[in-house]
Scaffold this motif. Sequence first.
Motif, PDB file in Angstrom:
ATOM      1  N   ASP A 591       0.836  -1.207   0.000  1.00 13.75           N
ATOM      2  CA  ASP A 591       0.000   0.000   0.000  1.00 13.75           C
ATOM      3  C   ASP A 591       0.870   1.256   0.000  1.00 13.75           C
ATOM      4  O   ASP A 591       0.586   2.232  -0.716  1.00 13.75           O
ATOM      5  CB  ASP A 591      -0.915  -0.027   1.225  1.00 13.75           C
ATOM      6  N   TRP A 592       1.955   1.265   0.799  1.00  9.05           N
ATOM      7  CA  TRP A 592       2.853   2.426   0.834  1.00  9.05           C
ATOM      8  C   TRP A 592       3.526   2.658  -0.513  1.00  9.05           C
ATOM      9  O   TRP A 592       3.693   3.786  -0.968  1.00  9.05           O
ATOM     10  CB  TRP A 592       3.911   2.229   1.917  1.00  9.05           C
ATOM     11  N   ARG A 593       3.934   1.562  -1.148  1.00  5.83           N
ATOM     12  CA  ARG A 593       4.629   1.705  -2.428  1.00  5.83           C
ATOM     13  C   ARG A 593       3.710   2.317  -3.485  1.00  5.83           C
ATOM     14  O   ARG A 593       4.153   3.038  -4.385  1.00  5.83           O
ATOM     15  CB  ARG A 593       5.158   0.354  -2.884  1.00  5.83           C
ATOM     16  N   LYS A 594       2.391   2.017  -3.376  1.00  8.42           N
ATOM     17  CA  LYS A 594       1.449   2.661  -4.278  1.00  8.42           C
ATOM     18  C   LYS A 594       1.374   4.167  -4.030  1.00  8.42           C
ATOM     19  O   LYS A 594       1.049   4.945  -4.945  1.00  8.42           O
ATOM     20  CB  LYS A 594       0.070   2.039  -4.114  1.00  8.42           C
ATOM     21  N   GLN A 595       1.665   4.584  -2.752  1.00  9.54           N
ATOM     22  CA  GLN A 595       1.651   5.999  -2.407  1.00  9.54           C
ATOM     23  C   GLN A 595       2.996   6.685  -2.709  1.00  9.54           C
ATOM     24  O   GLN A 595       3.158   7.873  -2.466  1.00  9.54           O
ATOM     25  CB  GLN A 595       1.331   6.175  -0.919  1.00  9.54           C
ATOM     26  N   ASP A 754      -0.582   5.385   8.969  1.00  7.99           N
ATOM     27  CA  ASP A 754      -0.731   6.718   8.391  1.00  7.99           C
ATOM     28  C   ASP A 754       0.117   7.753   9.129  1.00  7.99           C
ATOM     29  O   ASP A 754       0.668   8.683   8.522  1.00  7.99           O
ATOM     30  CB  ASP A 754      -2.204   7.117   8.393  1.00  7.99           C
ATOM     31  N   VAL A 757       3.775   7.480   7.899  1.00 10.39           N
ATOM     32  CA  VAL A 757       4.031   8.136   6.612  1.00 10.39           C
ATOM     33  C   VAL A 757       4.186   9.639   6.804  1.00 10.39           C
ATOM     34  O   VAL A 757       5.099  10.273   6.252  1.00 10.39           O
ATOM     35  CB  VAL A 757       2.889   7.814   5.618  1.00 10.39           C
ATOM     36  N   THR A 758       3.310  10.217   7.616  1.00 14.08           N
ATOM     37  CA  THR A 758       3.389  11.661   7.881  1.00 14.08           C
ATOM     38  C   THR A 758       4.714  12.021   8.545  1.00 14.08           C
ATOM     39  O   THR A 758       5.395  12.985   8.172  1.00 14.08           O
ATOM     40  CB  THR A 758       2.208  12.093   8.765  1.00 14.08           C
ATOM     41  N   GLN A 761       7.794  11.577   6.062  1.00 12.89           N
ATOM     42  CA  GLN A 761       7.929  12.648   5.074  1.00 12.89           C
ATOM     43  C   GLN A 761       8.398  13.943   5.733  1.00 12.89           C
ATOM     44  O   GLN A 761       9.241  14.675   5.181  1.00 12.89           O
ATOM     45  CB  GLN A 761       6.599  12.853   4.354  1.00 12.89           C
TER      46      GLN A 761
END
Length: 784
Positions: A591-595, A754, A757-758, A761
């Motif tokens: 899922d992360w790689r899609k993002q 989630d 990821v925040t 980044q």
Amino acid sequence: MFKSYRTRLVVVFILVLTVVQLGTAVSVLTAMHEDRLKQQQKSLDVGINVFLDMLKNRSKELNKSVSVLAADFAFRQAIATGEQETIASVLENQGNQIDADVVVLLSPEGKLISASLSGVNQPEIKALNTLAAGANSVSSSTVLDIDGVSYQFVLQPVKAPLLIAWVGMGFVLDQQVAQDAQAITGVDVSFIHSSPDQPPSISSTLAKSEQADFLNGLAELPNMAKMAKEGLPKNYLSYSILLNEQSNDQWAVLHLSNLPWELSFIQLRNNLLLIFTVTLSLAFMVSLWLSGSLSRPIMNLVRYAQEIGKGEQPEPIIDAPTELQSLASSMNEMQSHVASREAALKYQSCHDSLTGLHNRESAKQMLREINGDLAGHLVLLDLQRFRHINDMIGFANADALLVRFARRLETITPAADFIARVDGDAFLLLYKNGINREQLCATLDALEQPFPVRGSNITLTVRAGVLDLIQHGGSVDVILRRVEIALAKACLENKALATYLAGEDEQYQRELTIISDLTTGLMQGQFHLVFQPKINIQANICRGAEALIRWQHPDLGFIPPDEFIRLAEHSGNIGLVSEWVLQQAVAQIADWRKQGVEPKVAVNLSAHDLLNLQLPTLIQDLLQQYQVPASALAIEVTEGAVMKDPQTVISVLQLFKNLGISVAIDDFGTGQSSLAYLKELPVNEVKIDRCFIQDMLYNQNDTMIVETTIALSHGLGYIVTAEGVEEQEGIAYLRERGCDLIQGYVYSKPLKADEFVTWLQAFNLVNPKGQNKSQSKPAHSSLY
């Protein structure tokens, strides 16, 4: 109702005789009935023949009388000249002379010239013409219906010398004729006139009531002409004769009474019933006597068997048939065998078949019996790693070792009041007067003395759980559960013995709930993953994280990972947990790689997982299913897990490495033979345990271990990760010593997907050139 053997014997005897006699009676009565019908039919046939002869003779006599008239010259002359008065006078006089009831004269063409009755109309004339045509100028007779009355009619030709007329005379078939026929034939006679447009008329010798009965069955007349019918009227055998074949309305019926035969039949039936009754009475008395003589020995045998069933010793059966005496003797012998087997079964139900000690059920029964007077101590012993010993020395030697251990239990001092083997390698001891700690320790030391087995000495490690029955007694199930809790505590804490303490039931119930709800929780979404960043302190960038499992139980709330992981390992469910974590982690990576986020995620595996040779294939299938490259996944294993079975673990780790999956040694420095196996392990990363990191700035020993580990790992070509870094000073220190990665609260606590990821980044954006700004230390930390 028929439970008695004697009653059954009598009933069977009477039933057999009854069936035989009934069969005989039915056969005899049936044969008599058939014979009666044959005799009646013969008698009726005689009457029918006589009746038919009578009608023929009557017709002949009538023909003679009519022929006289037909030959009279004056009569022929009158016909020839057409003198009607003479013709009528002659016909009347001649009819009166022979008692004719009707006289007619027809022309050769069949026209009516004269008739003594006014009822002779066209149908009768037509019938006479048919008769005349059939006679062919010769005399003939028939039965005609004139105004609903049957007449026996005789027709003669009148010739002079040619046929000039037909003269006929009719005689009514009435009651008198029927009586005359009865007198000649010996049977009752009925003349029936039945036409569709008129009610039936009858002239019969039957009684009025019988005539009425007969008239109700007139529809059977055609059938009675083929075969005599019984019962029409009642008590008669009847046969019908059609008097005029040109019409179906004139019948003569002959009735033969069957009363003589019926009376004979009834008399025979009564005689048979009398014989039947007398025979049954005699048979009943004989069967009573016979059944008594046969059942008496059997009843004696029944009483004998009942006394044996009660465990008594009955007197031998006397005056009984040899077979029954032999059976009684066999029962007596059987009694002794049954008693012996009962004793053996009772012993087996209460004792262990191998050691001869009491078994678990016997222990429960003992506790139930003394439940009102509980005192002393209950001790539960367990032989540690006995399954491993069993595998080493074989089942036969292991069984012999258990027997010798049981014998040693029986000789220890102080002696136990009760000893039972409650499981394969578990033994229960009861000390009614109690046993103190020093005595129990001495007992355990005595039990752990080596056993010589086939030239070798085998030492058993014994663990004991102790329950004070006075303070913590209860029901049998509660007592056994509490002593098992004490034993489990001794095993987990690796102590020789442990005593049950108040409140441990709740912890035990909590652990049972965790174990039982683990699988359900995995399926119902009670678990989730969090991710703790792994920071490259040399490049000041984050490109990876460690996946950590969390459980929010609906009733127990948050359950610490170290608690449910430990219980999952003990209950054998750790494989399910590991498979769930791997599936969730790989799915999250996809899922992360899609993002556009591509961190490397590390997953912890247990010692149990590393012994599963199918696990690499399972992980490879997951990577293919989610289209995730192997380089995006890392596996972390503890040094202690490697030491469980080094050869198997190394082979499994090599399979991971062949797939392109990174392998890290977690908690390095806390296991055994670390340096000896480190060079052989197919790993990419070494993680220094937090216990060395926490005090490395203040404790020279920890400092030396950290520096040595970094240098050694780099020398072998491994990446080094420091776990549990919580202070800002530690970052600079580890960077100077060449440590590659840091994982700890100094940067971040474990985060949800989630949130991670925040954070990732934001961190990589703020520190693009290695300008690290650490987060403040949280109020608590996690050990997992």
